[in-house]
Design a protein around this motif. Structure first.
Motif, PDB file in Angstrom:
ATOM      1  N   LEU A  41      -2.541   0.510   1.095  1.00  0.00           N
ATOM      2  CA  LEU A  41      -3.940   0.926   1.223  1.00  0.00           C
ATOM      3  C   LEU A  41      -4.831  -0.292   1.354  1.00  0.00           C
ATOM      4  CD1 LEU A  41      -4.639   3.613  -1.536  1.00  0.00           C
ATOM      5  CD2 LEU A  41      -4.366   3.984   0.910  1.00  0.00           C
ATOM      6  N   ILE A 202      -7.556   7.682   1.672  1.00  0.00           N
ATOM      7  CA  ILE A 202      -7.330   7.546   0.236  1.00  0.00           C
ATOM      8  C   ILE A 202      -7.082   8.893  -0.438  1.00  0.00           C
ATOM      9  CG2 ILE A 202      -9.853   7.233  -0.028  1.00  0.00           C
ATOM     10  CD1 ILE A 202      -7.360   5.826  -2.447  1.00  0.00           C
ATOM     11  N   VAL A 229      -3.871   3.478  -9.294  1.00  0.00           N
ATOM     12  CA  VAL A 229      -4.976   4.226  -8.692  1.00  0.00           C
ATOM     13  C   VAL A 229      -6.042   4.445  -9.761  1.00  0.00           C
ATOM     14  CG1 VAL A 229      -5.686   6.250  -7.389  1.00  0.00           C
ATOM     15  CG2 VAL A 229      -3.455   5.273  -7.005  1.00  0.00           C
ATOM     16  N   LEU A 234      -9.574   0.527  -7.133  1.00  0.00           N
ATOM     17  CA  LEU A 234     -10.054   1.048  -5.849  1.00  0.00           C
ATOM     18  C   LEU A 234     -11.300   0.282  -5.423  1.00  0.00           C
ATOM     19  CD1 LEU A 234      -9.640   4.904  -6.337  1.00  0.00           C
ATOM     20  CD2 LEU A 234      -8.473   3.499  -4.642  1.00  0.00           C
ATOM     21  N   TYR A 238     -11.685  -1.772  -1.968  1.00  0.00           N
ATOM     22  CA  TYR A 238     -12.600  -1.355  -0.901  1.00  0.00           C
ATOM     23  C   TYR A 238     -13.976  -1.989  -1.017  1.00  0.00           C
ATOM     24  CZ  TYR A 238      -9.108   1.988   0.556  1.00  0.00           C
ATOM     25  OH  TYR A 238      -7.951   2.556   1.024  1.00  0.00           O
TER      26      TYR A 238
END
Ligand SMILES: Nc1ncnc2c1ncn2[C@@H]1O[C@H](COP(=O)(O)OP(=O)(O)OP(=O)(O)O)[C@@H](O)[C@H]1O
Length: 262
Positions: A41, A202, A229, A234, A238
């Motif tokens: 990710l 996601i 997670v 996260l 991001y």
């Protein structure tokens, strides 16, 4: 957060990868256990495809190394299968669906041997698994994007590898195809294969994968879903700017889905 692994299937140490001497992946260190369905990710430009290409030896790192089954790549190539991004492939090459899937069997055949009955049966069974039996004799250029993706996955299956690396296998496919591909990947990991997938979404990622590599030029985390997670990781991945992230965090808070539950 980087989970330490005994007897890893893949080990990456201090990997830095550059294009034109500008690093796009910095000092990446992690190892992976066998038999997992693993999602990579990260935002656009995070270095996800670059990481896969470096693992496959398609780009030479500026530093660091990759070991697969505790070996250099060249010793284990026929145990690894790579499905590139669909857009990176020239689909106009003249080959039938069956030809493309048969190519998957070449690695195990050895030099100068042509695929025979056994290989053809294997290719046909792989096409059946991806629901493409009806298109066996169709030219690859005459398929839709989602159908091409299925054929490329059938080719990867025909390689009978132990480690699969797939770059956005769900890109541009409809929901049915996505579910069919996901079910197949899950079956593969349940039968002991290790499957590493670059994935954008996601939301679905949380349902699909049991292990995550979270990247943003640096490695943010590598570990099981229930450990990595988290809202904090996260946000680190991001950048904390996207609405999407606050939605995911909100969902975690509301426990509509709870990535920490299993
Ligand atoms: N062949 C190349 N030459 C120069 N720079 C490149 C090349 N390929 C990728 N890059 C750059 O390297 C960085 C990482 O790219 P990469 O494709 O690995 O990211 P990604 O996480 O897979 O992105 P996306 O989610 O958008 O597919 C980006 O800044 C990209 O512009």
């Amino acid at each position: 957060m980087i989970k330490h692994i005994e007897n890893p299937i893949l080990e990456i140490h201090d990997l830095t990868v550059s294009y034109d001497q500008s690093p796009v992946l910095w000092n990446v260190d992690f190892s992976l256990p066998a038999g997992k369905l693993i999602g990579i990710l990260g935002p656009n430009g995070a270095g996800k495809s670059t990481l896969i290409k470096a693992i496959m030896g398609l780009i030479q790192p500026s530093s660091g190394y990759v070991k697969i089954f505790d070996q250099d790549l060249d010793n284990v190539r026929n145990k690894i299968s790579y499905v590139p991004q669909r857009e990176s492939v020239d689909w106009n090459f003249p080959a039938s669906v069956l030809d493309v899937v048969l190519m998957g069997t070449y690695g195990k055949l050895g030099l100068f041997k042509r695929p025979g009955k056994k290989e053809k049966e294997l290719a046909l069974s792989c096409l059946e698994k991806v629901g493409m039996t009806a298109y066996v004799h169709r030219q690859i250029s005459e398929l839709s994007g989602g159908q091409q993706q299925r054929v490329f996955i059938a080719r990867a299956l025909a390689q009978e590898a132990d480690l699969y690396l797939m770059d956005e296998p769900f890109a541009g496919v409809d929901m049915n195809t996505e579910t069919a591909i996901f079910n197949l990947l899950q079956e593969m990991s349940q039968s002991g294969k290790t499957v590493i997938v670059v994935h954008h979404d996601i939301y679905s990622a949380v349902n699909y994968f049991d292990w995550f590599i979270m990247l943003n030029l640096h490695l943010v985390a590598s570990g099981p879903k229930n450990e990595v997670v988290t809202e904090e990781l996260l946000r680190k991945t991001y950048g904390g700017k996207l609405n999407l992230l606050s939605k995911v965090s909100e969902l975690i808070r509301q426990k509509e889905f709870n990535p920490l539950k299993d």
